[in-house]
Every structure is written in C-alpha cells, then in structure tokens.
Design a protein around this motif. Structure first.
Motif, PDB file in Angstrom:
ATOM      1  N   PRO A   1       0.834  -1.195   0.000  1.00 16.77           N
ATOM      2  CA  PRO A   1       0.000   0.000   0.000  1.00 16.77           C
ATOM      3  C   PRO A   1       0.875   1.255   0.000  1.00 16.77           C
ATOM      4  N   PRO A   2       0.365   2.343  -0.492  1.00 19.17           N
ATOM      5  CA  PRO A   2       1.173   3.564  -0.559  1.00 19.17           C
ATOM      6  C   PRO A   2       1.538   4.119   0.804  1.00 19.17           C
ATOM      7  N   SER A   3       0.802   3.737   1.840  1.00 19.18           N
ATOM      8  CA  SER A   3       1.110   4.231   3.179  1.00 19.18           C
ATOM      9  C   SER A   3       2.393   3.622   3.729  1.00 19.18           C
ATOM     10  N   TYR A   4       2.841   2.512   3.134  1.00 19.24           N
ATOM     11  CA  TYR A   4       3.950   1.742   3.688  1.00 19.24           C
ATOM     12  C   TYR A   4       5.136   1.632   2.742  1.00 19.24           C
ATOM     13  N   ASN A   5       4.992   2.114   1.519  1.00 14.47           N
ATOM     14  CA  ASN A   5       6.029   1.926   0.515  1.00 14.47           C
ATOM     15  C   ASN A   5       6.476   3.245  -0.093  1.00 14.47           C
ATOM     16  N   GLU A   6       7.787   3.303  -0.390  1.00 13.10           N
ATOM     17  CA  GLU A   6       8.336   4.525  -0.963  1.00 13.10           C
ATOM     18  C   GLU A   6       7.805   4.747  -2.370  1.00 13.10           C
ATOM     19  N   GLN A   7       7.724   6.020  -2.715  1.00 10.86           N
ATOM     20  CA  GLN A   7       7.329   6.392  -4.064  1.00 10.86           C
ATOM     21  C   GLN A   7       8.569   6.760  -4.860  1.00 10.86           C
TER      22      GLN A   7
END
Lengths: 114, 112
Positions: A97-103
């Motif tokens: 999920p984007p809350s836990y992974n770098e962009q």
C-alpha cells in the motif's frame, strides 16, 4: 535501475488546448500518482491509480482526468488547459500500500499555458 | 489538510545540525520524508510507522511522536550534499491503506 519516465521535460501550450502528459514506470508497481508542484504548496495529489483502469481523485482533481490502460503507463489529461494550470507536474509509482512503501518520482514536466 | 512543516527555510554552514518538523492535525499511521535537489525529482529518505517501525536507507534519523501527531527529521553534521527541499508526507490513522498528503516543504541550504 528503477525508472519513472515522463514524456516531456518542458511543454508550452495555449489556453483551451487539450494536453496529454504521459508517465511510464518499469518497476511493475501497482500504484501510480500524478502530483502538481507549486512553490510553497509542496506536492499536491491530482489523481491516483491502484490498478489498470482504476483511479481515485486526489486533493485537486478539478480540470484534470487520467487514463491507465496498461500497468506501466499513466496519463494525465488537461481537457482544456488554462493559465492557472501552469505548473510542474510530477508522476510517481509505488508498490501497495502507498502508506507503507516509498514512491519513485519521475523528473517532472514543466507546463506553461499561455 | 496538508501537514505543516517548519521552518520554511534554513541556512547552515557545513558541519552544523538542523531539525525539520512536520505537524499534522490528524492522528497518523505513517510519516514519509523525501528530499528534492534543485531541478531533480524528489528522492525517498525514510518512512516512520505508528508503533515505531522505520524504513530508510540513508544516514539521516527521524522521530515520530504519535501523541503529538508530529515527526522531526534530524540532519547532523550537515554536508553540502544535504542542500535541497525536504518534504514530509503523512497518512492518517483512519485511512492507513491510502495515499500521502505532502507538506509545503522546507528549503535547506548548506554553505561551505
């Protein structure tokens, strides 16, 4: 090497024109994002896609639409460009999920609307 | 609502320390930190999660105070390469699967 590429670094368009900004990532990421960056306002999310053909509105979706027909490609469309859409546009991608992974961000497209 | 970063700008001499703060009006699930050098794309620095877990791959430290709904980024013994704009991104507690909201940024300039 991880890569997010954007179709143009600089773009100049006229008011009322339809504008396409394209983004491609080669990391097999599920999520892709379009941000707008203006001085003092940071990065503001326009649209977000968590899968092919799926999209969600971000904080400032008015005047924009998006398309994701393939996993690696996410397009931002300005249906009728206006001068207040002059800005730097950044594309990014990440795993879920984007809350836990770098962009991972692309180099940006500086759009000027005259 | 965007998190608030402070200070908005800071100038340091090489070797000096700096702290950049990020405050939210909401209870947070995670805080992310990115650095953007002039003319370049933002680059990931660190993720701090509720409960104390951290993910990062640079020699920069940060803290996350869940009660105060804020995070701080610590830049010690600053180097010229630390110059750039630092952004925090927050994910609220009630939307843990969702996307970030970024702050307005803190411009850091390190001088020789």
């Amino acid at each position: 090497d991880v890569k997010v590429t954007q179709s143009s670094r600089y773009l100049v368009k006229r008011t009322g024109e339809k504008v396409f900004l394209e983004c491609v990532q080669d990391m097999d990421h599920e999520n892709m994002f379009w941000y707008r960056q203006d001085p003092g306002l940071g990065l503001r999310l326009i649209y977000f896609s968590y899968d092919v053909k799926m999209k969600e509105k971000g904080d400032i979706p008015e005047g924009y639409s998006v398309s994701r027909e393939k996993k690696e490609r996410f397009s931002l469309i300005l249906e009728s460009a206006s001068t207040n859409q002059t800005s730097m546009y950044l594309c990014a991608s990440s795993f879920r999920p984007p809350s836990y992974n770098e962009q991972f961000f692309g180099p940006g497209t500086r759009l000027t609307v005259l | 609502q965007q998190p608030v970063q402070s200070p908005q700008a800071v100038i340091l001499r090489e070797g000096e320390d700096a702290v950049i703060n990020c405050s939210s009006s909401k209870a947070l699930y995670s805080v992310h930190w990115y650095r953007q050098k002039h003319g370049e794309a933002p680059v990931f620095l660190m993720i701090l999660l509720k409960g104390g877990e951290q993910k990062g791959h640079e020699k920069i430290s940060a803290s996350f105070n869940e009660k105060k709904q804020q995070s701080s980024l610590y830049l010690t013994a600053s180097q010229l390469s630390y110059s750039g704009t630092y952004f925090c991104g927050t994910v609220p507690n009630n939307n843990a699967g969702n996307m970030l909201t970024f702050g307005g940024g803190t411009r850091l300039m390190v001088k020789p």
